[in-house]
Design a protein around this motif. Structure first.
Motif, PDB file in Angstrom:
ATOM      1  N   HIS A 176       0.791  -1.287  -0.112  1.00  0.00           N
ATOM      2  CA  HIS A 176      -0.135   0.186  -0.033  1.00  0.00           C
ATOM      3  C   HIS A 176       0.899   1.359  -0.193  1.00  0.00           C
ATOM      4  N   GLU A 224      -2.116  -1.549   8.308  1.00  0.00           N
ATOM      5  CA  GLU A 224      -1.504  -0.497   7.597  1.00  0.00           C
ATOM      6  C   GLU A 224      -0.043  -0.139   8.181  1.00  0.00           C
ATOM      7  N   ARG A 253       4.265  -1.050   7.510  1.00  0.00           N
ATOM      8  CA  ARG A 253       5.404  -0.064   7.105  1.00  0.00           C
ATOM      9  C   ARG A 253       6.427  -0.443   7.990  1.00  0.00           C
TER      10      ARG A 253
END
Length: 425
Positions: free
Chosen positions: A293, A335, A339
């Motif tokens: 993403h 999300e 990362r």
């Protein structure tokens, strides 16, 4: 002297080796009565193409006789090299012979532009039609669409192939005009859009009628050459992002430029090293775009337009955004977990599932598949960092670079006719 089928295969398999836009099938088709071969979604394996990549596809050109004179291409019109062309029937016999011997499980068919795009596409269609209808071949077929061909021909090709691709070749219209004046950006993008629309239409029709014809069910891909022209990684990834967003490509492949020409428009072949590490970093960044993403503008900007060769792109992003860290694994959403360097898609999902049972520890993260040698610097468990962790911020780059320590890949080329040990320097 008349060429034998083996002569043609040797020439046309070697001519196809610079096209890297092939991958596992991505399509499923089980064996049926009266059909020879099947196709499974996990893809093909255990065979080598002429360029040493491990895919069990017969990877050849229909012909290497080309009407175009692209400076970066080994098969350009002005290059003095042996030429050959398969007839549709020869290609079918060759494919079926290799399949019956269990050498291959599918076909990757591309072509130079013989006479014009329409004529070339018609020959490819005839070869695939014979394979599907007369030889009853149900295995995987990847076909390269020819830019500039009539859209009706491209559509017919897509009805016969599992996956299609259109090579965008170079990252900018300016470079394309300079090095491939016979090709136009519009002619490349038009079939991409047609393939996208054909796939979408076929998918909708099959929801209404399961016997509706399939059109390139495994999607489409493309390839661009890296290192032949001065575009930055930022320009390349921005283009890649646009291709994924607009044309719904399955993959963008990056091919480190190999010196095949003495053209003054290209890097001098003397002492030129193909940018293999750069290609590797672009693939890592591409993975972040597709599965993590990230967006291209997050990874690179005007101040840092190229990927850091010392670190993988995810670690580079993390070091430039230390304000985002540390991430608390027992509270962070999916999300945020994606990362974190050392946390992959699978391990992020495992973390979300495991913490429903109880709080996670660093030892538990290791069992879930988290790569702690990277992730330990960016995570906390129940608010606590890893016990004994003592790395200053200014030394983090050096430490992560030492963990990555990539070596320049070594190029090996395997012959289609050699055994697994038949490596040609």
């Amino acid at each position: 002297m008349e060429q034998t089928l083996m002569d043609k295969l040797t020439i046309l398999a070697d001519s196809a080796k610079y096209d890297v836009a092939c991958t596992s099938s991505g399509a499923s088709r089980t064996a049926r009565a009266g059909i020879l071969g099947s196709c499974y979604a996990p893809g093909c394996c255990h065979a080598f193409t002429a360029d040493g990549r491990c895919v069990s596809l017969l990877k050849v050109l229909m012909t290497n006789v080309c009407a175009y004179d692209c400076q970066y291409c080994i098969n350009r019109r002005s290059n003095d090299l042996p030429r050959a062309a398969f007839t549709p029937r020869e290609l079918c016999e060759l494919t079926m012979g290799f399949y019956r011997r269990n050498y291959i499980e599918g076909l990757f068919l591309s072509s130079a532009v013989l006479v014009n795009p329409d004529y070339t596409t018609e020959r490819m269609i005839e070869a695939l039609r014979l394979l599907r209808e007369e030889y009853r071949f149900g295995g995987y077929i990847h076909a390269k669409a020819i830019p500039g061909a009539d859209p009706r021909l491209t559509y017919r090709l897509g009805l016969l192939a599992d996956r299609m691709s259109v090579n965008i070749e170079l990252p900018s219209a300016g470079s394309l005009a300079l090095l491939a004046p016979d090709k136009k950006k519009e002619n490349i993008l038009a079939p991409m859009g047609q393939i996208r629309d054909g796939i979408s239409l076929a998918s909708r029709e099959r929801k209404l009628c399961r016997h509706a014809p399939r059109f390139a069910p495994a999607g489409q891909s493309t390839q661009m050459i890296v290192g032949a022209t001065p575009e930055s990684d930022r320009q390349i990834l921005t283009l890649t992002q646009g291709l994924y967003d607009r044309y719904h490509l399955k993959r963008v492949f990056y091919s480190a430029y190999m010196p095949v020409s003495n053209s003054p428009l290209l890097p001098a072949p003397q002492n030129f090293q193909p940018p293999l590490l750069r290609e590797h970093r672009l693939y890592q960044a591409d993975w972040l775009l597709r599965f993590y993403h990230f967006r291209a503008e997050e990874l690179l900007d005007e101040e840092a337009p190229n990927l850091d060769p010392r670190l993988d792109p995810k670690c580079t992003w993390a070091l430039r955004h230390l304000e985002f860290f540390p991430v608390e694994v027992n509270r962070a959403d999916y999300e945020a977990l994606l990362r974190v360097p050392g946390v992959g898609v699978r391990s992020a999902r495992r973390i979300l599932a495991a913490r429903r049972v109880g709080p996670l520890t660093f030892e538990g993260l290791k069992r879930l598949g988290v790569v702690l040698k990277r992730a330990q610097y960016f995570l906390t468990c129940s608010g606590n960092p890893l016990t004994g962790l003592r790395v200053r911020e200014d030394g983090l780059l050096r430490h992560l670079a030492a963990l990555d320590a990539p070596r320049e890949p070594v190029m090996e080329q395997l012959s289609l006719f050699d055994g697994p040990g038949g490596v040609v320097p």
